[in-house]
Design a protein around this motif. Structure first.
Motif, mmCIF file in Angstrom:
data_model
loop_
_atom_site.group_PDB
_atom_site.id
_atom_site.type_symbol
_atom_site.label_atom_id
_atom_site.label_comp_id
_atom_site.label_asym_id
_atom_site.label_seq_id
_atom_site.Cartn_x
_atom_site.Cartn_y
_atom_site.Cartn_z
ATOM 1 N N ALA A 237 -30.991 29.003 -20.942
ATOM 2 C CA ALA A 237 -30.556 29.228 -19.566
ATOM 3 C C ALA A 237 -30.361 27.949 -18.780
ATOM 4 N N LYS A 238 -30.752 26.804 -19.331
ATOM 5 C CA LYS A 238 -30.680 25.556 -18.564
ATOM 6 C C LYS A 238 -29.601 24.639 -19.115
ATOM 7 N N LYS A 239 -28.716 24.192 -18.218
ATOM 8 C CA LYS A 239 -27.598 23.358 -18.653
ATOM 9 C C LYS A 239 -28.043 21.950 -19.026
ATOM 10 N N VAL A 240 -28.935 21.371 -18.232
ATOM 11 C CA VAL A 240 -29.388 20.014 -18.495
ATOM 12 C C VAL A 240 -30.477 20.052 -19.555
ATOM 13 N N GLU A 241 -30.332 19.220 -20.583
ATOM 14 C CA GLU A 241 -31.312 19.237 -21.670
ATOM 15 C C GLU A 241 -32.227 18.041 -21.553
ATOM 16 N N SER A 242 -33.511 18.261 -21.790
ATOM 17 C CA SER A 242 -34.465 17.163 -21.786
ATOM 18 C C SER A 242 -35.695 17.637 -22.540
#
Lengths: 317, 538, 301
Positions: free
Chosen positions: B77-82
């Motif tokens: 669900a999260k576009k930014v990956e970290s």
């Protein structure tokens, strides 16, 4: 007659063997092979891994040894394994055949239905405005790049109607109506082009026949025009047309490549292009041989028909 | 009172809409519906079937994703990956031990392979021993692009059927990022690795039904999927359409529900939007860069001044406008903010060669070239190699135009796919226009693959021992803030050494019809193929 | 056929040309009798002029990019619009004529001459040589034209000389067949027998007596193949293995980029396609008319 057919068959076989050698060599002329493509999808190159794969696929053998392997396999009906898909080549090629066959058949039907009548009308009304108009119309079909025609059709459809024919192949058995909807536009695109040549030949051969003495005699005798045309002229004019239909079949292949690509039909021609790009030798070799066999067979059939229809050939040669 | 609450609600919707991006309706909690089939775009047939470990292309990951599972993945669900968005998939929980030197995974106990066999730690050990080419690995890959990701792994141990330990030579927090990438699924130990080239035995939410070569890939719902209640969809169909125009027409006409990652350029988006106003677009980064590779081992690009001149000459903003029509952003080696977490701050970025005013930059370039003995009356003639694909050629055409203005005359040489990588790896080129994709926006993955001495993908053959030491230091740095400073400094250094100047970070305008829900593209094309939370609204 | 004394000049004369008539008169008669052919000739002339004067006719440098003018509509600035890199379509079409014509003519000439020589020798010598040569020609002809050109382009790499070579190869067998059949019919003529009786060497007979009579079919073949060569070049460029950047090619202008932006900028797709169709149309019209005039016997071939 039998001697004639046997002779033609022999020539055909020799040609086939020659073609197999040519396509075999030509393919290997192109720099890079399947291993290069595999590494390119992997995004790197490793020389030792490369050698291992080449050995696995038999690509490290000398060319003549590879050719003999191929021929030996063909003799027992084994078409080899696709380098890309790691599956028997026949398993991959077989489903493509009905698609191309259907497209080719429909295109041929359309081209004959379009070409012969327009050729007849054009010949009968020679040098009138109708003749010129028909000739221009037919020539336009010959002049347009087939891929362009396909592209324009798809783009036009989606822009104005918001609809395009199904992009996934629908088998005739599954849904004949949808299948025909899917094939009618590409068949028109290819057929329109082919019809031009057929139209020209119908027209020119009919013109020649119409000038013949016996036709003029029939006219002089008072038989009505249409009877003269249909009974005498057309029968004799058909011969060269049959020849051309046979030749056209071979030209069809080129148009099929781009049309299948643009209309997304999973046929032989589209697959062939992909196989060439992938250096999938077994697939390319087999597909080209299949096409060659079809072309030679159609030429043979035309020659035989010629032999049957034209007594000069039967006893002469 | 009522008017105020209306205003508040309206403001809330506007706020939500502006955050969500162009075309996305305001987020409202909806109950997912089960059932339905999704038609998804493929731009070419699968290269090597479902053998993700033997390829480095999105054409494998995208259609093979639904079949397989990773140890861990990035939150769908999260576009930014970290590191912070990594969640478990086959692993329930994990724990770093011995100061980030050992990574222990506690595996789920309820997972079954599609053929019914139970999933155990043996499968994990078999997969990663195979990928890292452990000396005693029973299975071997024919092509192994990501061997170097696991260069630091000393052993993979399985103390019990539901525990795996990655024992490393030195601390490396990035290992988790690499394991979360779409490039790192777990293969079954009980089937040969080569079988993934023709079929797929996985643990994923969908089971492979049929792969009709050159036509489509069909999946059906996995009834024994280990996440209860998922997947929502009954079936997936990935349709192969090779012709660009036909692809766009197909999604426009509604025959496809979702696009292919990286396929929707800005202009295509504008066209689609005009024709289908309700179409949904997500503006995301791809973790794919346009870059220039220069062979540092051969003249003229063994001269740093000449390389820098090239970097100065190319107006980055001009490229973004000309080749991408605005569909790309400025950035160095790592994804810039807000797309990624390792990007250089804007003020630092704007100081790099090529980011300033075009005239000034070109003047600087000419000065550098003059110092190297190249003047307008004695121009430098080089051959620019690029792949014979439209996006490469467009970029190269623009670059050639830029270089012409500073006194470098470059002729374009198009290289066919079959020869590109060998040519580049063997250094048989002077300068090239290139695209580079990364399995995860992680400094270790990026630096070691593309800039490390001896790496097969370091096409420039750039080798700087000092910089290698910097790579190693940041790789072991556990303090995230300190590590970020190091990574930013390294990016600056790499641009100053100009072996592989980055021109732009590509954007995608991932398109799908509004009835497709739960499909959230990430800022990395390789990491959202699973389809486990996707559902149809009608 | 009754024998009549034949002079060498007469034998070399083109059928249909009356001794002593000027070129202008011949052309005028042609225009009157074959208006369609004349139209085709005019089209080809127009394209030739465009190709030759491309530098004068252009309004912009065809390879200069201009991001600000990306996908501009046809108008005063860009007569036929501009593409996604801001390049002027009209100028690219004008220069594309040069490329298409050069590639088309060169490959047709190369293929026809090669094929013609093969056909001439094969037809004249006859016997086993003829048989073997015919089989080789069959093989070359049996391979699908596009496939052959594709593989060759992939092998040799994209460059203009390679594309010319690739397109010329499929023309060779067709040229050989036409010339050979013409040679076969002439070979039996009595003036050739007479020449042989006089003791003239074979090669001399072949080139001085037989060859000139094949010029008619040769011209016809050439114009017919020119159209086909232009189409094949377009298809190859469209597939990406034809004329490479930066040379503007009508076919390449229609490939990937055009399809991508086609709905926003239909002029990208329309104009290059019209240009190709126009050129091929002209060459076909001219070829048809020439065939009718020069050698009625070949109308069916």
């Amino acid at each position: 007659m039998k001697h004639y057919i046997a002779q033609r068959l022999g020539i055909g076989l020799v040609t086939l063997v020659g073609m197999s050698v040519v396509i075999f060599l030509l393919l290997r002329l192109a720099p890079g092979n399947i291993v290069d493509i595999l590494f390119s999808t992997g995004g790197y190159v490793n020389p030792s891994e490369r050698l291992a794969i080449e050995r696995e696929l038999g690509l490290d053998k000398p060319i003549w040894a590879q050719y003999l392997d191929w021929v030996r396999q063909l003799a027992v009906g084994n078409l080899g394994k696709s380098y890309r898909y790691d599956l028997p080549a026949w398993e991959i090629i077989a489903p493509l055949i009905p698609v191309t066959l259907e497209l080719a058949a429909l295109s041929l039907i359309i081209s004959v239905c379009l070409g012969v009548p327009t050729g007849v009308i054009s010949a009968v009304r020679q040098d009138t405005r109708l003749d010129y108009a028909l000739r221009v119309f037919s020539l336009a079909g010959l002049s347009m790049p087939s891929f362009w025609l396909g592209m324009v059709i798809i783009l036009g459809l989606v822009s104005w109607v918001g609809w395009i024919p199904p992009v996934t192949y629908v088998r005739p058995g599954e849904n004949l109506g949808l299948n025909l909807i899917q094939f009618i536009l590409p068949a028109l695109a290819v057929g329109y082009r082919s019809s031009a040549l057929i139209m020209r030949f119908t027209r020119s051969s009919l013109l020649e026949v119409l000038r013949e003495d016996y036709v003029r005699t029939a006219w002089a005798k008072g038989q009505t025009g249409r009877v003269v045309i249909w009974r005498h002229a057309l029968k004799n004019a058909i011969l060269p047309v049959v020849t051309v239909i046979g030749i056209e079949f071979a030209f069809l292949i080129g148009g099929l490549v781009v049309t299948e690509t643009v209309f997304n039909l999973p046929g032989l021609a589209r697959f062939l292009v992909q196989a060439i790009l992938w250096r999938d030798y077994p697939i390319v070799q087999n597909l080209v041989m299949i096409i060659a066999i079809v072309v030679i067979a159609s030429n043979l059939i035309v020659d035989v028909l010629y032999g049957i229809l034209d007594p000069r050939v039967r006893y002469g040669d | 009172m009522r008017r105020l609450s209306l205003v508040v609600r309206a403001l809330g919707l506007v706020l939500a809409a502006s955050i969500a991006g162009p075309g996305i309706p305001p987020t409202m909690a909806q109950t997912p519906k089960a059932g339905g089939t999704l038609h998804i775009m493929l731009r070419e047939d699968l290269s090597q079937g479902f053998a993700i470990h033997e390829t480095s292309t999105i054409s494998t990951v995208w259609p093979a994703g639904p079949c397989l599972s990773n140890l861990v993945i990035f939150d769908p669900a999260k576009k930014v990956e970290s590191l912070g968005t990594v969640i478990g998939e086959l692993a329930d929980k994990w724990s770093w031990q011995d100061n980030y030197r050992n990574l222990v995974f506690f595996l789920r106990k309820d997972v079954k392979w599609h053929d019914g066999k139970p999933f155990t730690s043996k499968d994990v050990k078999s997969t990663f021993d195979m990928v890292r080419e452990a000396p005693d690995a029973p299975v071997k890959l024919r092509i192994n692009p990501r061997k170097d990701w696991y260069a630091n792994v000393e052993a993979v141990e399985t103390p019990d059927p539901h525990t795996v330990v990655f024992r490393m030579k030195r601390p490396q927090p990035s290992l988790l990022m690499m394991l979360a990438s779409g490039y790192s699924p777990v293969y079954a130990a009980h089937v040969p690795a080569a079988s993934y080239r023709t079929g797929c035995v996985g643990t994923g939410p969908f089971k492979l039904k049929e792969w009709r070569k050159g036509e489509f890939v069909d999946y059906v719902k996995n009834p024994d999927y280990f996440v209860k209640g998922r997947p929502y969809l009954d079936a997936l169909r990935y349709v192969v359409i090779v012709e660009r125009g036909t692809r766009t027409a197909a999604i426009q006409a509604g025959q496809l529900d979702a696009a292919f990652p990286g396929e929707t350029s800005k202009t295509t988006m504008e066209q689609l939007k005009k024709a289908v106003p309700q179409m949904v677009f997500h503006e995301v980064a791809q973790t794919v860069t346009d870059n220039i590779i220069m062979n540092v081992k051969k003249p003229p690009f063994d001269n740093l001044k000449v390389r820098l001149a090239v970097s100065y000459a190319i107006d980055r903003r001009g490229l973004i406008q000309a080749s991408h029509q605005g569909g790309a952003v400025l950035g160095a080696a790592m994804l810039p903010r807000p797309f990624g977490v390792w990007g250089m701050p804007e003020k630092d970025l704007l100081m790099l060669p090529g980011y300033g005013k075009p005239d000034e930059m070109k003047a600087r370039a000419r000065k550098l070239l003059a110092e190297a003995g190249i003047t307008p009356d004695k121009p430098l003639h080089v051959e620019m190699a690029t792949r014979a694909i439209a996006i490469y050629v467009d970029m190269a055409s623009f670059v050639i135009n830029e270089l012409k203005q500073v006194g470098i005359e470059a002729t374009l040489k198009q290289v066919e796919t079959a020869q590109w990588h060998s040519m580049a790896t063997r250094g048989e080129y002077q300068i090239g226009a290139n695209l580079t994709g990364l399995g995860t926006d992680d400094p270790d993955a990026n630096f070691y693959e593309n800039y490390a001495c001896g790496s097969p993908r370091n096409y420039s053959q750039y080798c700087n021992e000092e910089v290698m030491k910097l790579f190693d230091r940041q790789s072991q740095e556990l303090d995230v803030k300190k590590r970020l400073e190091m990574v930013v400094a390294i990016q600056k250094r790499l641009e100053e050494d100009a072996a592989r100047p980055i021109l732009a970070q590509r954007l995608d305008y991932f398109a799908h019809w509004p009835h497709v829900k739960g499909l959230v593209p990430h800022h990395n094309i390789y990491n959202f193929p699973r389809m486990q939370d996707v559902w149809r609204d009608k | 056929m009754a024998t009549r004394p034949l002079g060498i000049d007469e034998a070399a004369a083109l059928p249909g040309r009356r001794a002593g008539s000027s070129v202008v008169a011949v052309l005028a008669r042609f225009c009157r009798k074959k208006p369609l052919g004349a139209a085709g000739g005019a089209i080809m002339l127009l394209i030739l002029l465009t190709a030759v004067c491309a530098d004068q006719l252009q309004t912009y440098d065809p390879i200069a990019t201009d991001a600000a003018q990306s996908l501009a509509r046809p108008g005063r600035e860009h007569w036929l619009g501009s593409d996604h890199l801001g390049r002027d379509i009209y100028s690219r079409i004008v220069h594309g004529a040069r490329v298409s014509l050069i590639v088309g003519l060169a490959s047709t000439l190369l293929g026809s001459v090669l094929g013609g020589v093969v056909g001439l020798l094969s037809g004249y010598v006859g016997g086993k040589t003829d048989l073997i040569t015919q089989r080789v020609m069959d093989i070359l002809q049996g391979l699908p034209l596009l496939v052959l050109a594709l593989v060759m382009s992939a092998s040799l790499g994209p460059s203009i000389p390679n594309v010319v070579l690739a397109i010329s190869i499929p023309i060779v067998p067709r040229a050989a067949r036409v010339i050979r059949s013409s040679v076969l019919s002439i070979r039996e003529m009595q003036y050739v027998e007479a020449a042989r009786a006089l003791g003239l060497r074979h090669l001399r007979i072949a080139f001085r007596h037989v060859l000139p009579n094949t010029i008619g079919p040769f011209i016809v073949l050439g114009t017919a193949q020119l159209g086909s060569a232009i189409l094949v070049e377009a298809a190859l460029s469209f597939l990406g293995v034809g004329v490479p950047e930066p040379y503007p090619s009508w076919g390449r202008m229609l490939s990937v980029s055009a399809a991508e932006y086609a709905q926003k900028a239909p002029w990208l797709v329309l104009f290059p396609g019209i240009a190709i169709s126009f050129a091929v149309f002209g060459s076909n019209l001219l070829g048809d008319a020439l065939r009718d005039t020069l050698d009625p016997r070949l109308r069916g071939s």
